[in-house]
Scaffold this motif. Structure first.
Motif, PDB file in Angstrom:
ATOM      1  N   ALA A 298      36.964  10.713  -1.926  1.00 39.42           N
ATOM      2  CA  ALA A 298      35.694   9.986  -1.968  1.00 39.42           C
ATOM      3  C   ALA A 298      35.419   9.297  -0.634  1.00 39.42           C
ATOM      4  CB  ALA A 298      35.717   8.959  -3.106  1.00 39.42           C
ATOM      5  N   ALA A 299      36.445   8.690  -0.048  1.00 40.23           N
ATOM      6  CA  ALA A 299      36.271   8.000   1.238  1.00 40.23           C
ATOM      7  C   ALA A 299      35.905   8.987   2.341  1.00 40.23           C
ATOM      8  CB  ALA A 299      37.558   7.254   1.589  1.00 40.23           C
ATOM      9  N   ASN A 300      36.629  10.096   2.423  1.00 38.95           N
ATOM     10  CA  ASN A 300      36.328  11.107   3.442  1.00 38.95           C
ATOM     11  C   ASN A 300      34.925  11.676   3.262  1.00 38.95           C
ATOM     12  OD1 ASN A 300      38.811  10.932   4.741  1.00 38.95           O
ATOM     13  ND2 ASN A 300      39.741  12.557   3.509  1.00 38.95           N
ATOM     14  N   THR A 301      34.540  11.934   2.015  1.00 37.99           N
ATOM     15  CA  THR A 301      33.229  12.521   1.737  1.00 37.99           C
ATOM     16  C   THR A 301      32.110  11.575   2.154  1.00 37.99           C
ATOM     17  OG1 THR A 301      34.128  13.763  -0.127  1.00 37.99           O
ATOM     18  CG2 THR A 301      31.750  13.447  -0.088  1.00 37.99           C
ATOM     19  N   LEU A 302      32.295  10.290   1.896  1.00 38.38           N
ATOM     20  CA  LEU A 302      31.264   9.308   2.259  1.00 38.38           C
ATOM     21  C   LEU A 302      30.978   9.333   3.753  1.00 38.38           C
ATOM     22  CD1 LEU A 302      29.470   6.858   1.421  1.00 38.38           C
ATOM     23  CD2 LEU A 302      31.442   5.425   1.995  1.00 38.38           C
ATOM     24  N   LEU A 303      32.017   9.380   4.572  1.00 37.39           N
ATOM     25  CA  LEU A 303      31.829   9.394   6.026  1.00 37.39           C
ATOM     26  C   LEU A 303      31.317  10.744   6.507  1.00 37.39           C
ATOM     27  CD1 LEU A 303      34.899   7.383   7.357  1.00 37.39           C
ATOM     28  CD2 LEU A 303      32.621   6.563   6.783  1.00 37.39           C
ATOM     29  N   ALA A 304      31.829  11.821   5.931  1.00 38.67           N
ATOM     30  CA  ALA A 304      31.398  13.162   6.351  1.00 38.67           C
ATOM     31  C   ALA A 304      29.922  13.378   6.053  1.00 38.67           C
ATOM     32  CB  ALA A 304      32.240  14.220   5.644  1.00 38.67           C
ATOM     33  N   ALA A 305      29.425  12.765   4.973  1.00 41.95           N
ATOM     34  CA  ALA A 305      28.013  12.925   4.615  1.00 41.95           C
ATOM     35  C   ALA A 305      27.110  12.346   5.696  1.00 41.95           C
ATOM     36  CB  ALA A 305      27.733  12.244   3.278  1.00 41.95           C
ATOM     37  N   ARG A 306      27.530  11.287   6.347  1.00 39.76           N
ATOM     38  CA  ARG A 306      26.719  10.688   7.427  1.00 39.76           C
ATOM     39  C   ARG A 306      26.611  11.645   8.603  1.00 39.76           C
ATOM     40  NH1 ARG A 306      24.855   9.966  11.706  1.00 39.76           N
ATOM     41  NH2 ARG A 306      24.232   7.994  12.693  1.00 39.76           N
ATOM     42  N   SER A 307      27.683  12.311   8.941  1.00 47.18           N
ATOM     43  CA  SER A 307      27.644  13.239  10.071  1.00 47.18           C
ATOM     44  C   SER A 307      26.668  14.371   9.807  1.00 47.18           C
ATOM     45  CB  SER A 307      29.040  13.804  10.341  1.00 47.18           C
ATOM     46  OG  SER A 307      29.929  12.759  10.660  1.00 47.18           O
ATOM     47  N   SER A 308      26.693  14.919   8.596  1.00 47.73           N
ATOM     48  CA  SER A 308      25.787  16.018   8.289  1.00 47.73           C
ATOM     49  C   SER A 308      24.341  15.536   8.242  1.00 47.73           C
ATOM     50  CB  SER A 308      26.168  16.664   6.949  1.00 47.73           C
ATOM     51  OG  SER A 308      26.100  15.727   5.893  1.00 47.73           O
ATOM     52  N   GLU A 309      24.114  14.336   7.776  1.00 43.75           N
ATOM     53  CA  GLU A 309      22.757  13.778   7.774  1.00 43.75           C
ATOM     54  C   GLU A 309      22.232  13.673   9.196  1.00 43.75           C
ATOM     55  OE1 GLU A 309      22.767  10.042   5.847  1.00 43.75           O
ATOM     56  OE2 GLU A 309      23.253  10.853   3.873  1.00 43.75           O
ATOM     57  N   ALA A 310      23.108  13.201  10.087  1.00 43.91           N
ATOM     58  CA  ALA A 310      22.680  13.032  11.477  1.00 43.91           C
ATOM     59  C   ALA A 310      22.293  14.373  12.085  1.00 43.91           C
ATOM     60  CB  ALA A 310      23.796  12.376  12.287  1.00 43.91           C
ATOM     61  N   ARG A 569      15.045   0.314 -10.371  1.00 42.73           N
ATOM     62  CA  ARG A 569      16.092   0.459  -9.368  1.00 42.73           C
ATOM     63  C   ARG A 569      16.610   1.890  -9.308  1.00 42.73           C
ATOM     64  NH1 ARG A 569      20.187  -4.601 -10.331  1.00 42.73           N
ATOM     65  NH2 ARG A 569      19.078  -6.214  -9.158  1.00 42.73           N
ATOM     66  N   LYS A 570      17.021   2.268  -8.100  1.00 44.27           N
ATOM     67  CA  LYS A 570      17.609   3.594  -7.904  1.00 44.27           C
ATOM     68  C   LYS A 570      19.041   3.427  -7.405  1.00 44.27           C
ATOM     69  CE  LYS A 570      13.236   5.831  -6.746  1.00 44.27           C
ATOM     70  NZ  LYS A 570      12.493   6.602  -5.718  1.00 44.27           N
ATOM     71  N   PRO A 571      19.923   4.341  -7.783  1.00 48.86           N
ATOM     72  CA  PRO A 571      21.301   4.258  -7.269  1.00 48.86           C
ATOM     73  C   PRO A 571      21.312   4.426  -5.746  1.00 48.86           C
ATOM     74  CG  PRO A 571      20.934   6.334  -8.431  1.00 48.86           C
ATOM     75  CD  PRO A 571      19.739   5.480  -8.692  1.00 48.86           C
ATOM     76  N   SER A 572      22.303   3.854  -5.120  1.00 47.37           N
ATOM     77  CA  SER A 572      22.437   3.913  -3.671  1.00 47.37           C
ATOM     78  C   SER A 572      22.424   5.346  -3.164  1.00 47.37           C
ATOM     79  CB  SER A 572      23.735   3.225  -3.243  1.00 47.37           C
ATOM     80  OG  SER A 572      24.020   3.491  -1.885  1.00 47.37           O
ATOM     81  N   ARG A 573      21.759   5.548  -2.047  1.00 51.37           N
ATOM     82  CA  ARG A 573      21.718   6.873  -1.411  1.00 51.37           C
ATOM     83  C   ARG A 573      23.130   7.348  -1.037  1.00 51.37           C
ATOM     84  NH1 ARG A 573      18.676   4.570   3.874  1.00 51.37           N
ATOM     85  NH2 ARG A 573      17.903   3.163   2.239  1.00 51.37           N
ATOM     86  N   PHE A 574      24.057   6.379  -0.825  1.00 49.59           N
ATOM     87  CA  PHE A 574      25.417   6.758  -0.449  1.00 49.59           C
ATOM     88  C   PHE A 574      26.151   7.477  -1.570  1.00 49.59           C
ATOM     89  CE2 PHE A 574      25.270   2.705   2.326  1.00 49.59           C
ATOM     90  CZ  PHE A 574      24.621   3.396   3.342  1.00 49.59           C
TER      91      PHE A 574
END
Length: 702
Positions: A298-310, A569-574
């Motif tokens: 879960a931790a790795n996926t959270l950070l990896a998702a930011r790179s792909s978004e960028a 309310r909507k769940p966090s985009r993260f």
């Protein structure tokens, strides 16, 4: 044990990368250490190995970290490794010690008094400028002044340098600059310095007085800086002056855990380390010994998702490549995702799940609820109290200020002067028995249980130190010395009770089970994170939260703030990349039935039949505009009873019942436990604990 055997034993048990860190005794060395990878173990073993091989003299090593607790823990580890003479301090503590020593010769006269809190001086500065401020505004201005000073900005330079920053308390930057200037003038007039001045003044003395600088550099020849991603420009300047032209520096950090940018911290120094120190060795620690593969994923996926978004959005903002952690622990349960109808239901569901973990044998001290803002804690305090689950607020009353702990230290200190050193843990038990410690926890809740838990924490610490140091080396006198040192650093032993803490204050800690709550847009990321850089910091903050968990990880959010409110309310985009999905839709765990009933059948006022929008109105059963229908004598009798209960249990009155619940009881006048249990705010544990007493009060006031 011979020198060679001792040196070998220091390196035993380290993995290949940790061993490289521990055996690389000359700098510059940059250790990129992911969460849970044993960085403190690596650097303390490095220092100990250097001392035992004769490369380092203990008095010439300075290890710097960012909290007094972390520094105390490092000193304890070094002492256990036979390197007790090494100095381990925070930047402020190290600078203050030097300032106290060198001030008479460098400046002359007594050192100015240190300001503990800026609020009073800032409020007075604002009044002098005829500006109206409230407590929140003063707090925001204080934080902005701290940012300016650690960024080495004067009041005159502040406004230009702060362009583009959020305006604190809605004030324009010129106004903040004027308050800043008035605050500095007030300190000069009253011969005061603040914590930032400690660093600034030490820097000034080292820059201006070559003799002082030479003395410091001859004292400290080897430096280790932990949490290097959090250094500010001012702290980096001080470090540079300590070093001079030398390169004997080891830094440890993780850019993905940079969460204090608002205080002036920057990971730039860590990321540019090899540019500044050509030929510096870099070691990466990526083996995660803390968390299960499920949590690490879960931790790795959270950070990896930011790179792909960028990549997709081509934002153009910088994002350093994160370390990809490799889990070393056995597999555990998958993270749990829960959507609830409102904040109250989310808190209740969280308390229910914690109850299940406690029944399964997980200790309360190994469970934490982490949230984005401190204002979120109240709902969880009430939910845990209603469920009869003990908790401790991180940042609440300090452990060593509790009366029973102070009394224990006095008794242990006296015993250390008269007793021998055989079986120290049993001696500690015998001494604390006179204060109420027993081998079996009391069934009582409230003050009795909290007192026992404090004493039990001291017993547990004695057992731990006896195991680590060995019965031959562990004495009652050394235990008292350990407690006194911990008291000075506020390095408390483990206390039983679920921890409630903000994500920022959870940095550096870990638990078996972590509940990340309030993960909705507006809270995570926070609403004022309106730039890509700010959103990136929020992502790192959630990453820190995830990596606090060893085994159990739960993430939850609510669709509305209040029971019966609109589900906007909507769940966090993260969470998009983290939640399991079916056909593109996220799959949630359903909240408990009580929360569903609230969402499907909004309560209405029993007087005017309008919907009840707040939790207080729902508890009372009528809207705030409609007149009360209770007898004043009944309500006051209930309040008087609640006060007695709260004092006996040594808890805030609202933990027994909130005012809204008392109003509901007084108006409903229940005649049975079943009727009482129907009222909002009265769960099964409270019904069992207080039901009969409440019904007796109602009967007496009929």
């Amino acid at each position: 044990m011979s020198g060679t055997l001792l040196e070998d034993s220091i390196l035993e048990g380290l993995d290949d990368e940790q061993r490289t860190v521990a055996s690389t005794l000359s700098g510059p060395l940059c250790v990129l250490a992911g969460a849970g990878t044993g960085k403190t173990r690596a650097i303390t073993h490095r220092i100990a190995y250097g001392v035992h091989t004769g490369v380092y003299k203990p008095q010439q090593v300075l290890a710097v970290t960012f909290t007094a607790r972390a520094a105390a823990e490092m000193r304890t580890r070094l002492r256990d490794l036979g390197a007790g003479g090494v100095q381990a301090r925070t930047f402020h503590a190290a600078a203050l010690r030097q300032l106290q020593y060198f001030w008479p010769q460098a400046v002359g006269g007594p050192l100015p008094a240190l300001v503990d809190h800026k609020a009073q001086l800032i409020a007075e500065s604002a009044r002098r400028l005829r500006l109206s401020t409230d407590r929140a505004a003063i707090r925001d201005v204080a934080a902005e002044i701290e940012w300016a000073k650690v960024s080495m900005l004067t009041p005159d330079a502040y406004a230009a340098a702060a362009a583009g920053r959020a305006e604190p308390a809605g004030m324009d930057l010129i106004t903040v600059s004027r308050i800043f200037s008035a605050y500095e003038d007030l300190k000069i007039d009253r011969n005061l310095i603040d914590f930032e001045d400690v660093l600034l003044t030490t820097v000034a003395i080292l820059e201006d007085d070559e003799k002082v600088a030479a003395t410091v550099r001859s004292q400290y020849r080897h430096f280790v800086v932990d949490e290097y991603q959090d250094v500010s420009p001012l702290q980096q300047r001080l470090l540079d002056l300590w070093l001079g032209e030398r390169r004997e520096l080891c830094v440890v950090g993780d850019a993905s855990q940079t969460i204090y940018s608002f205080t002036g911290a920057t990971s730039r120094h860590l990321l540019d380390f090899t540019k500044r120190y050509e030929g510096a060795q870099v070691v990466k620690l990526v083996r995660d010994y803390r968390s299960t593969p499920q949590v690490v994923r879960a931790a790795n996926t959270l950070l990896a998702a930011r790179s792909s978004e960028a990549d997709r959005r081509a934002t153009g903002t910088t994002w350093s490549a994160p370390l990809e952690l490799i889990a070393q622990r056995p597999a555990g349960p998958e993270p749990v995702f829960t959507e609830c109808s409102d904040d109250e239901a989310e808190a209740a569901e969280c308390a229910r799940r914690i109850g299940v973990l406690l029944d399964q044998g997980v200790k309360a001290s190994e469970i934490a609820i982490l949230y984005r803002t401190n204002g979120q804690s109240e709902a969880y305090e009430q939910a845990l109290a209603s469920a009869g689950i003990g908790y401790q607020l991180r940042g609440g009353e300090r452990f060593f200020q509790r009366r029973e702990v102070r009394d224990a230290l006095l008794q242990l200190r006296a015993a250390a002067r008269t007793q021998g050193d055989e079986d120290v843990p049993q001696q500690v038990r015998d001494v604390l028995a006179s204060l109420g410690y027993t081998t079996v926890a009391p069934q009582n809740s409230g003050a009795v249980r909290e007192k026992w838990e404090s004493l039990a924490a001291l017993v547990g610490l004695a057992d731990e130190l006896n195991r680590v140091r060995g019965p031959e080396a562990f004495t009652l006198q050394s235990f008292v010395a350990e407690l006194e040192e911990r008291a000075a650093a506020q390095h408390a032993p483990t206390v039983q009770g679920v921890t409630l803490a903000s994500l920022h204050s959870a940095k550096g800690l870990e638990w078996d089970a972590v509940f990340l709550v309030g993960l909705s847009e507006g809270l995570m990321p926070i609403s004022f994170a309106d730039t890509q850089e700010a959103v990136d910091e929020e992502r790192r903050l959630l990453y820190v939260g995830i990596t606090r968990a060893r085994v159990h990880l739960a993430m939850s959010w609510s669709t509305s703030r209040s029971p019966g409110g609109r589900a906007s309310r909507k769940p966090s985009r993260f969470l998009d990349a983290l939640r399991p999905a079916t056909a593109g839709q996220a799959t949630f765990r359903q909240p408990r039935a009580k929360a569903n009933r609230k969402a499907s059948a909004p309560a209405v006022c029993r007087v005017c039949r309008r919907p009840l929008l707040t939790g207080s109105e729902r508890k009372i059963g009528r809207c705030a505009e409609c007149p009360a229908s209770y007898e004043e004598e009944t309500f006051e009798a209930l309040r008087a009873w609640r006060l007695v209960e709260a004092r006996e249990k040594d808890v805030p009155a609202f933990v027994v019942f909130t005012d809204a619940t008392l109003v509901a009881i007084a108006e409903a006048r229940p005649q049975s436990l079943d009727e009482l249990g129907e009222l909002a705010g009265i769960g099964s544990s409270k019904l069992e604990r207080y039901g009969e007493a409440v019904l007796e009060i109602i009967s007496d006031n009929s």
